[in-house]
Structure formats: C-alpha cells, structure tokens
Design a protein around this motif. Structure first.
Motif, PDB file in Angstrom:
ATOM      1  N   GLU A 277      10.086   6.856  -2.146  1.00 50.35           N
ATOM      2  CA  GLU A 277      11.012   6.363  -3.197  1.00 50.35           C
ATOM      3  C   GLU A 277      10.664   5.049  -3.758  1.00 50.35           C
ATOM      4  O   GLU A 277      10.678   4.772  -4.970  1.00 50.35           O
ATOM      5  CB  GLU A 277      12.458   6.543  -3.236  1.00 50.35           C
ATOM      6  CG  GLU A 277      12.957   5.541  -2.173  1.00 50.35           C
ATOM      7  CD  GLU A 277      12.936   5.862  -0.681  1.00 50.35           C
ATOM      8  OE1 GLU A 277      13.468   5.136   0.145  1.00 50.35           O
ATOM      9  OE2 GLU A 277      12.046   7.080  -0.266  1.00 50.35           O
ATOM     10  N   GLN A 280       6.707   4.838  -5.717  1.00 53.05           N
ATOM     11  CA  GLN A 280       6.390   5.707  -6.887  1.00 53.05           C
ATOM     12  C   GLN A 280       5.808   4.561  -8.100  1.00 53.05           C
ATOM     13  O   GLN A 280       6.225   3.631  -8.243  1.00 53.05           O
ATOM     14  CB  GLN A 280       7.618   6.284  -7.407  1.00 53.05           C
ATOM     15  CG  GLN A 280       8.399   7.189  -6.504  1.00 53.05           C
ATOM     16  CD  GLN A 280       7.395   8.237  -6.090  1.00 53.05           C
ATOM     17  OE1 GLN A 280       6.823   8.924  -6.880  1.00 53.05           O
ATOM     18  NE2 GLN A 280       7.133   8.435  -4.679  1.00 53.05           N
ATOM     19  N   LYS A 389       2.509   9.225  -6.701  1.00 48.17           N
ATOM     20  CA  LYS A 389       3.640   9.878  -7.275  1.00 48.17           C
ATOM     21  C   LYS A 389       4.048  11.039  -6.246  1.00 48.17           C
ATOM     22  O   LYS A 389       3.169  11.834  -5.486  1.00 48.17           O
ATOM     23  CB  LYS A 389       2.990  10.928  -8.358  1.00 48.17           C
ATOM     24  CG  LYS A 389       3.899  11.864  -9.142  1.00 48.17           C
ATOM     25  CD  LYS A 389       3.301  12.425 -10.525  1.00 48.17           C
ATOM     26  CE  LYS A 389       4.307  13.218 -11.087  1.00 48.17           C
ATOM     27  NZ  LYS A 389       3.490  13.899 -12.402  1.00 48.17           N
ATOM     28  N   GLY A 390       5.386  11.038  -6.250  1.00 47.50           N
ATOM     29  CA  GLY A 390       5.831  12.088  -4.936  1.00 47.50           C
ATOM     30  C   GLY A 390       5.679  11.583  -3.581  1.00 47.50           C
ATOM     31  O   GLY A 390       6.163  10.476  -3.171  1.00 47.50           O
ATOM     32  N   ASP A 391       4.808  12.215  -2.891  1.00 54.46           N
ATOM     33  CA  ASP A 391       4.221  12.022  -1.456  1.00 54.46           C
ATOM     34  C   ASP A 391       2.806  11.633  -1.463  1.00 54.46           C
ATOM     35  O   ASP A 391       2.275  11.741  -0.308  1.00 54.46           O
ATOM     36  CB  ASP A 391       4.782  12.724  -0.329  1.00 54.46           C
ATOM     37  CG  ASP A 391       4.274  14.317  -0.674  1.00 54.46           C
ATOM     38  OD1 ASP A 391       3.609  14.458  -1.734  1.00 54.46           O
ATOM     39  OD2 ASP A 391       4.740  15.113   0.201  1.00 54.46           O
ATOM     40  N   ARG A 392       2.068  11.593  -2.614  1.00 52.61           N
ATOM     41  CA  ARG A 392       0.765  11.318  -2.384  1.00 52.61           C
ATOM     42  C   ARG A 392      -0.053  10.525  -3.490  1.00 52.61           C
ATOM     43  O   ARG A 392       0.677  10.330  -4.474  1.00 52.61           O
ATOM     44  CB  ARG A 392       0.049  12.606  -2.184  1.00 52.61           C
ATOM     45  CG  ARG A 392       0.482  13.625  -3.475  1.00 52.61           C
ATOM     46  CD  ARG A 392      -0.716  14.809  -3.365  1.00 52.61           C
ATOM     47  NE  ARG A 392      -0.298  15.653  -2.310  1.00 52.61           N
ATOM     48  CZ  ARG A 392       0.803  16.650  -1.860  1.00 52.61           C
ATOM     49  NH1 ARG A 392       1.537  16.945  -3.107  1.00 52.61           N
ATOM     50  NH2 ARG A 392       0.815  17.183  -0.903  1.00 52.61           N
TER      51      ARG A 392
END
Length: 407
Positions: A277, A280, A389-392
């Motif tokens: 988080e 990002q 973005k997100g987890d990658r």
C-alpha cells in the motif's frame, strides 16, 4: 634401405602420433580447468547489510548443478566455489586472494557490489584473472582499455539514472527533486547520472541526502528529505534501505512520487516489506521478466525457469528477482564457456565473453539482447520503465538505453 613392409607401419605410427599431438594441442588450459573440471570462483554477501543479494549466489549454484546433471560444459563439470564477503571491501580482497591463490579458479564470476568489486579489480587485472559479469552497474566495468579482465553485466547505473531524469523532464518538468543515495561509488554514480540527465534543469534537485551502508536505519534521512518538501523522491539504495525509505515515508504521511533504482525494486525483498500500500505508483526500470507476472505464464523461457525452480530450488520465494538475475547470469556464463570449446584459458574466456552476439537468456525482456565486443564490455544496455500497481510492477513505454532513443 627400409623394407616395403616397414614403411607402411612407420607411416601408421607417424599418423597416429601426429593425430594424438594435434588433439593435445587443441586442448589449452589455465589454472582451474582440466579435462574433467572447471573451477569458478564467486563472492557473495551472504551476510552483512546486503545479505538479501545472497539469493543470487544460491540461484547460480543451482543452475550450475543443473548444468552438471546434464553433462557439464563440453564434458567438464563445474566446481562452483562461493565465499561470503559480507559486502565488505577488505573481506572481498581476502576472499578473492583465497580463490585465486588457494583454490586456483579459472575465473571470478558475478561478484556482487560496487565497493567490493572496486577493491578487487586491480588485483584480478594484474593477475590476468577474469572478473566476469560483475553484479554491479558501475560504468567502471566497461573499460576494456584499462581493465581488460573486468566485465560487468547490468545496465550501468549512470545510464539508468539518466533515463529517470529524462522521463522527469518530459513528464514532470517543474518537479522539485529530493535524492537519497548510498555514500559510496554505487550511490554517487546514480547521483551523477541524474545530474547529467537533467542537464540545465539540475537546479530542480533541492536536496541530496546520503547514508552510510553501516547505518542500521535511514529514518532520520527520510525525515530530513520530507522537511525539504520535494515532489519527487529518488531512492538509490540497496535492498534493505530501499524498503526502509518507502516505509518511513508512508509512516510520515508523505507521498511524493517515488523513483527507485532497479537493484532495489524487488517485490519480495523491498516492496512487500515496505508495504504494498505504501509503494503504489512508484517508478523503476527493468531489463528482466518477473516470473510472478501473469503476462509471462506462457513464455518459453519462464516455463524453463519454473521447471528449474521445481527441481533445483523447491520452496524458494519465486517473487525474489535475485533468482531471475542469478539464473540469467549463470546461463550467460555457460554460453561463454561452451564457446570456449577446448581452449579453457583465461584469455580465451575473455575473448569469448567479448564476442557475444544477440544472446538472449531466458530471463531478459523481449527485445533486450546481449551484444559485446573487444571495445564494448556493456552486457545489458536496454531497459523499460515500470510502475508499481497492486502487488506487482507493470511495464510501460518502449525500450530505452544505450542503443535506443531516450524519448
């Protein structure tokens, strides 16, 4: 006069002797190479402030184990001797002498870090021992005139930093920039690259804050940078400190655009510990694929890597980009050694390493290829920008680098 019966016999012996001599003449060895073995030396920070990079050495060891299981290099098994240098230049010197003078390795492969490699470069060149595919992006590894026995692997740090700077000029021309960098050759090269890339706009850098690799935490440096209120925070750090920088900025409620160097952009060891988080929108650049990215699920190279991990590194965290790096570097070295054929001398190792043409290890992004020559020791010369973005990481834009436009 010789009898007619004796002449053919003598001729057969002569032919056999000549053939045997020719076969022997074709085999050339330096220390570390025999009919059955190739000794490869390695330094890795398995402990110390950069210990996260130790996974590189583990991946390389596993790759060579796989190579041996498949018959080795032209019938010779690889003996991979890897020592811990703790990311310490004095320790690196000590361990390098052990590898060269004690173990008598053919070459030193993939030693990690700018400080450690700087400490051993003159020694290895004086000894005429290849310091091959250095795991650092300093431009000093691309200097065949003065250091013909040293060759890097990564895109050099200055070029990478120039790409970030030129992106900022185009996308955020009025941004105020703060820079966190490691106070050594590694960090200073990134700093020079940013200034070179910004050119006349270098005045947009409102604060430069350095840290020492011996510091347990860089929290105080992030607090100082926040106080200067830059719009962009450029982080030129190793893994541990990259994660700390992102996390501390978030704890302070500070959310500038973050740009982080490729070597500290790993998902598992930087972005995850920092908190997804908190990361990002961060930017970086990449030259290699990410095995955890769904877009590569049908990629032949990533399928081979996945099969390799299943058999030779079961249970490993597959999101660790150090694995990608170690696999790709080891695959490239195997290619060089295969090209050496029966001439396993140190001089021929460097000759073949400087003769790579459009080599594409399984791990490189499409379009990124390795091309070297006697006058250019730059192995990786291209990359693409990426956004978290997100987890990658998500790639965007075209290939950039030494041989491509920077627009």
């Amino acid at each position: 006069m010789l009898s007619r019966q004796l002449i053919p016999a003598m001729l057969s012996v002569a032919i056999a002797t000549f053939a045997a001599s020719a076969a022997l003449a074709q085999k050339k060895y330096d220390a570390g190479a025999t009919d059955t073995e190739i000794k490869i030396g390695n330094l890795m920070p398995y402990s110390g402030p950069a210990s996260s990079y130790g996974v590189v050495g583990k991946a390389e060891e596993a790759y060579f184990r796989m190579t041996n299981d498949r018959g080795g290099i032209n019938g010779r098994k690889i003996n991979f001797i890897s020592y811990d240098d703790a990311y310490s230049p004095p320790k690196a010197v000590e361990q390098t002498r052990k590898l060269v003078e004690g173990d008598e390795v053919l070459l030193v492969f993939s030693p990690v870090g700018t400080p450690s490699n700087t400490a051993i470069q003159k020694y290895l060149n004086a000894k005429k021992v290849p310091q091959l595919f250095v795991a650092s992006g300093s431009s000093k590894w691309d200097d065949p005139k003065n250091f013909p026995w040293t060759m890097g692997f990564l895109l050099n740090y200055q070029t990478e930093a120039e790409i970030y700077a030129k992106w900022l000029i185009k996308e955020k021309p009025d941004a105020k920039i703060g820079i966190l960098y490691q106070n050594d050759d590694f960090g200073k090269e990134y700093l020079r690259g940013v200034k070179a890339g910004l050119g006349a706009k270098a005045s947009s850098i409102i604060m430069e804050e350095s840290y020492e690799v011996s510091e347990p935490s860089i929290d105080s440096h992030i607090i100082k940078l926040k106080a200067a209120s830059p719009d962009v925070l450029m982080i030129f750090a190793t893994i541990k400190f990259g994660a700390q920088a992102i996390r501390k900025a978030a704890e302070l409620g500070w959310n500038p655009l973050k740009i982080i160097n490729n070597g500290a952009s790993y998902v598992s060891s930087v972005m995850k510990p920092a908190g997804f988080e908190n990361a990002q929108g961060a930017l970086s650049a990449a030259f290699a694929k990410d095995i955890s990215d769904p877009q590569w699920k049908d990629d032949p190279g990533m399928k081979r890597l996945s099969e390799f991990l299943d058999k030779y590194m079961p249970g490993v965290d597959r999101t660790d980009a150090n694995i990608i790096y170690g696999y790709g570097a080891a695959q490239t070295l195997v290619k060089v050694l295969e090209m050496c054929g029966e001439d396993l001398t140190r001089a021929n190792v460097m000759k073949q390493a400087a003769s790579l043409k459009d080599v594409a290890p399984d791990t490189l992004l499409p379009g990124v290829k390795i091309n070297t020559s006697a006058t250019s020791y730059s192995v990786i010369s291209q990359l693409r920008m990426q956004r978290f973005k997100g987890d990658r990481w998500e790639l965007f834009g075209d290939l950039l680098g030494k041989d491509t436009p920077s627009e």
